[in-house]
Design an enzyme around this catalytic site. Structure first.
Site, PDB file in Angstrom:
ATOM      1  CD1 TRP A 143      -1.734  -5.467  -3.366  1.00 38.52           C
ATOM      2  CD2 TRP A 143      -2.622  -4.314  -5.065  1.00 38.52           C
ATOM      3  NE1 TRP A 143      -1.736  -6.265  -4.465  1.00 38.52           N
ATOM      4  CE2 TRP A 143      -2.265  -5.600  -5.526  1.00 38.52           C
ATOM      5  CE3 TRP A 143      -3.196  -3.419  -5.963  1.00 38.52           C
ATOM      6  CZ2 TRP A 143      -2.466  -6.002  -6.842  1.00 38.52           C
ATOM      7  CZ3 TRP A 143      -3.393  -3.831  -7.271  1.00 38.52           C
ATOM      8  CH2 TRP A 143      -3.026  -5.096  -7.694  1.00 38.52           C
ATOM      9  CD  GLU A 157       7.519 -11.157 -21.389  1.00 35.25           C
ATOM     10  OE1 GLU A 157       6.332 -10.959 -21.664  1.00 35.25           O
ATOM     11  OE2 GLU A 157       7.904 -11.581 -20.284  1.00 35.25           O
ATOM     12  CG  HIS A 161      15.372 -36.657 -28.423  1.00 39.59           C
ATOM     13  ND1 HIS A 161      15.482 -37.986 -28.766  1.00 39.59           N
ATOM     14  CD2 HIS A 161      15.761 -36.558 -27.136  1.00 39.59           C
ATOM     15  CE1 HIS A 161      15.908 -38.664 -27.705  1.00 39.59           C
ATOM     16  NE2 HIS A 161      16.082 -37.821 -26.706  1.00 39.59           N
ATOM     17  CE  LYS A 194       9.439 -12.359 -18.068  1.00 44.15           C
ATOM     18  NZ  LYS A 194       8.417 -12.991 -17.352  1.00 44.15           N
ATOM     19  CD  GLU A 200       9.118 -16.307 -16.242  1.00 42.49           C
ATOM     20  OE1 GLU A 200       8.325 -16.870 -17.008  1.00 42.49           O
ATOM     21  OE2 GLU A 200       9.021 -15.110 -15.931  1.00 42.49           O
ATOM     22  CG  ASN A 212       3.078  -0.594   2.926  1.00 36.97           C
ATOM     23  OD1 ASN A 212       2.533  -1.605   2.500  1.00 36.97           O
ATOM     24  ND2 ASN A 212       4.253  -0.179   2.498  1.00 36.97           N
ATOM     25  N   GLY A 213       1.914  -3.012   5.137  1.00 42.96           N
ATOM     26  CA  GLY A 213       2.625  -4.199   5.600  1.00 42.96           C
ATOM     27  C   GLY A 213       1.643  -5.256   6.050  1.00 42.96           C
ATOM     28  CE  LYS A 253       1.903  -6.972 -15.038  1.00 42.49           C
ATOM     29  NZ  LYS A 253       3.117  -7.784 -15.180  1.00 42.49           N
ATOM     30  CB  CYS A 268      -0.855   0.030   1.262  1.00 41.02           C
ATOM     31  SG  CYS A 268      -1.803  -1.481   1.487  1.00 41.02           S
ATOM     32  NE  ARG A 271       4.199   1.858  -1.614  1.00 41.71           N
ATOM     33  CZ  ARG A 271       5.305   1.169  -1.425  1.00 41.71           C
ATOM     34  NH1 ARG A 271       6.333   1.364  -2.207  1.00 41.71           N
ATOM     35  NH2 ARG A 271       5.396   0.283  -0.450  1.00 41.71           N
TER      36      ARG A 271
HETATM   37  C1  F6R Z   1       5.069 -12.625 -19.094  1.00 37.10           C
HETATM   38  C2  F6R Z   1       3.737 -12.260 -18.631  1.00 37.10           C
HETATM   39  C3  F6R Z   1       2.581 -13.024 -19.164  1.00 37.10           C
HETATM   40  C4  F6R Z   1       1.612 -13.373 -18.037  1.00 37.10           C
HETATM   41  C5  F6R Z   1       0.363 -14.064 -18.601  1.00 37.10           C
HETATM   42  C6  F6R Z   1      -0.574 -14.515 -17.509  1.00 37.10           C
HETATM   43  O1  F6R Z   1       6.064 -11.813 -18.551  1.00 37.10           O
HETATM   44  O2  F6R Z   1       3.572 -11.372 -17.847  1.00 37.10           O
HETATM   45  O3  F6R Z   1       2.989 -14.171 -19.814  1.00 37.10           O
HETATM   46  O4  F6R Z   1       2.268 -14.209 -17.127  1.00 37.10           O
HETATM   47  O5  F6R Z   1      -0.308 -13.182 -19.461  1.00 37.10           O
HETATM   48  O6  F6R Z   1      -1.034 -13.465 -16.747  1.00 37.10           O
HETATM   49  P1  F6R Z   1      -1.714 -13.680 -15.346  1.00 37.10           P
HETATM   50  O7  F6R Z   1      -0.708 -14.272 -14.430  1.00 37.10           O
HETATM   51  O8  F6R Z   1      -2.177 -12.319 -14.942  1.00 37.10           O
HETATM   52  O9  F6R Z   1      -2.860 -14.624 -15.566  1.00 37.10           O
END
Ligand code: F6R
Length: 609
Positions: free
Chosen positions: A75, A488, A504, A485, A481, A101-102, A604, A2, A28
């Site tokens: 939050w 993307e 393979h 990163k 993962e 906050n915490g 996002k 928060c 935040r």
């Molecule tokens: C990658 C990324 C996306 C999300 C995916 C799922 O860096 O951010 O691949 O992980 O769109 O999103 P959530 O977790 O919000 O369902």
């Protein structure tokens, strides 16, 4: 996570300043907001659920009297984002107000004790125990002053907090205290400010005093006084001058949100260790009862599920099937029924493919459990039980801190499950509990000591056309993962697969200088992965390895290596091992003049199928 802000002004109204500062802190947290001032011996408060602008439209957050006050943007962690749970919280008599906050870990015990003594709670938050605890201490010892009462109260709090307290009985001061949640004092010409971060008060002053863990601050018109919570000793600390421009200020001095969020991970991982036991237990009970367990998610959250499938199997001897959300219905649809348990992982709780899978499984009477970062998201509303991953809002499009928190929480879940199923010895359990507590420090060490080296490696490989990311066992999830990163945010087509698959097919791509990233913890896969490194090396690949400190054998084979602290159990390895890969992707994107916060074509939260 928060945001808090407050001020004691020499003259003028505090409320408009609080409102403006909360807007700067909105990243935040933004599910509810509240402000409070003291004027004419009374508290004046406005709070409600919703974003700041929405609440302001209804309540006019600039319209509170008085030159002393504070505010909070929330939050949700404990208690849904409702008006009743919004901060500030006040005591029974309406004299003491608190923002926080915490996470107060021992709030349940304290609440029970205070309720027994007649205190009346209105919210479901952990924070509300604080004004009541101060009230209780003060009622029992009326000769105390506010500082002494607050001091005694914070000594009883376990967990993380940055709090601010004031009382109509001593209306000229605010007392703040900090343990693990950020708290900074701003020293201005017109007054003294405090906030969760510097940007909140930067337009008012550039003189900042960072408050450290275990410190209490008394703020008044005259200035600030810092004391140690442990022994009340006075601490002398002069303000520092902050020279950030407004764009840097939003990111707390970091050039990008992604880097800021990478650096935030130690703090967020500490938060992830403060889960409410009864929710973890409840989830573990449902998983234990399930006949078939599916772990459903998309993107990075899917990689956390993939790691979790190894962890559940290794610790709790539980078979679970990680499934990409968009494939769930066609792949598993027909077999889903009342005996199916679906653990859904979604940072946003709004991903369309994930919600479609949940809706389908719900219709088939499956049990839906969830791990998410957004309380009150659609996912929390449609799941049977959910747990909050406590990462705070993530602004960078590429998930970083939310991945490591997810893995931390899924590991804790596996430990509970293992206990329930009697699969792990007490010694092993104790070791895991000790090591998981150490993870935030290890992550801190990697970030603080390896970022420069990763940057140099990024410079060296920035023009590569393709990368391989390879791991074995649980490190396969880390490799996937790391590859996502890089792909993307740096737009480098990359391939990840379990290292055993090289022969393979994929190895045909390898030619001299082809970069291959190996994730190599010293676990049961170590010997075999050396064989995989050798076969790539023999074809002229450039070998980049993430290894444990002192792994001389792999060091000799690598063109470039990044070391992470050694000695973590295999199941915990994805957390430290992903950090260098997050940094590698970030620095390669920057080297290629790309904006890591805004990768093209990506959003996002993916709310379309
Ligand atoms: C990658 C990324 C996306 C999300 C995916 C799922 O860096 O951010 O691949 O992980 O769109 O999103 P959530 O977790 O919000 O369902």
């Amino acid at each position: 996570m928060c945001g808090i802000f407050g001020c004691v002004l020499k003259q003028g109204k505090a409320a408009p300043l609080i409102h403006a500062a909360l807007k700067r802190l909105e990243y935040r947290g933004y599910d509810s907001v509240g402000e409070i001032t003291i004027y004419d011996g009374k508290l004046h408060m406005k709070k409600d659920q919703g974003k700041i602008d929405e609440v302001h439209k209804i309540h006019d957050l600039d319209d509170l009297p008085g030159s002393i006050g504070f505010g909070h943007t929330r939050w949700a962690t404990h208690g849904a984002p409702l008006q009743i749970n919004a901060h500030p919280h006040i005591d029974c008599k309406g004299e003491i107000a608190v923002i926080h906050n915490g996470i107060i870990e021992n709030f349940a015990e304290l609440k029970k004790e205070l309720e027994k003594n007649g205190h009346n709670f209105k919210s479901k938050t952990d924070t509300e125990i604080i004004p009541h605890l101060i009230e209780e201490i003060w009622d029992k010892n009326p000769s105390l002053n506010l500082i002494e009462a607050v001091h005694q109260a914070v000594k009883r709090l376990d967990g993380s907090y940055a709090i601010a307290v004031f009382s109509t009985k001593e209306p000229d001061k605010i007392i703040c205290a900090r343990n693990e949640s950020p708290l900074i004092i701003g020293v201005g010409e017109d007054g003294i400010y405090f906030a969760s971060d510097i940007p909140a008060f930067l337009p008012l002053t550039n003189k900042a005093v960072i408050i450290e863990n275990g410190e209490l601050v008394i703020i008044s018109e005259k200035g600030y006084e810092i004391r140690k919570i442990a022994d009340f000793k006075l601490v002398t600390r002069e303000p520092k001058i902050i020279d950030w421009n407004p764009e840097m200020a939003k990111k707390e001095g970091y050039p990008h949100f992604m880097l800021k969020e990478i650096y935030e991970q130690p703090e967020r991982l500490r938060d992830s260790l403060r889960l409410q036991e009864h929710y973890l237990d409840l989830l573990a009970t449902f998983l234990d009862r399930g006949t078939e367990i599916f772990l459903v998610a998309a993107g990075t959250s899917y990689h956390a599920c993939l790691a979790a499938s190894y962890i559940f199997s290794k610790l709790a001897f539980l078979t679970s099937y990680p499934i990409i959300a968009s494939e769930f219905i066609s792949q598993q649809g027909k077999s889903i029924g009342i005996n199916s348990t679906i653990l859904v992982v979604s940072q946003s709780g709004e991903t369309s493919d994930t919600l479609a899978a949940v809706e389908y499984a719900r219709q088939k009477a499956a049990t839906i459990l969830a791990l998410t970062n957004v309380i009150n998201s659609t996912l929390t509303r449609i799941s049977r039980v959910y747990i909050d991953q406590l990462s705070g809002p993530e602004i960078g499009v590429a998930a970083t801190k939310t991945f490591t928190s997810q893995v931390s929480i899924l590991t804790q879940l596996a430990i509970r499950l293992a206990k329930k199923r009697g699969k792990v010895s007490q010694d092993e359990m104790d070791l895991l509990a000790e090591k998981i507590e150490d993870i935030p420090n290890a992550v801190e060490k990697i970030i603080n000591t390896k970022a420069e080296k990763v940057k140099q490696i990024a410079k060296k490989y920035k023009d590569s056309k393709t990368f391989f990311f390879l791991g074995r066992g649980i490190s396969t999830a880390t490799a996937y993962e790391g590859r996502l990163k890089l792909m993307e945010i740096a737009y480098i087509p990359s391939i990840a697969f379990p290292a055993g698959e090289s022969k393979h097919g994929p190895i045909s791509l390898v030619e001299p200088g082809f970069p291959v990233v190996f994730v190599c913890p010293m676990d049961g896969t170590h010997k075999t992965i050396i064989g995989n490194i050798m076969e790539m090396k023999a074809r002229g690949a450039s070998i980049i390895t993430i290894i444990e400190e002192g792994d001389e054998e792999i060091k000799q084979l690598a063109d470039d290596y990044i070391e992470v602290p050694k000695g973590f159990p295999e199941v915990l390895s994805p957390i430290p091992f992903i950090i260098p890969l997050q940094l590698l992707a970030y620095y390669i994107a920057v080297e290629r003049n790309l904006d890591p916060d805004k990768p093209r074509n990506l959003a996002k939260s993916v709310t379309v199928k």
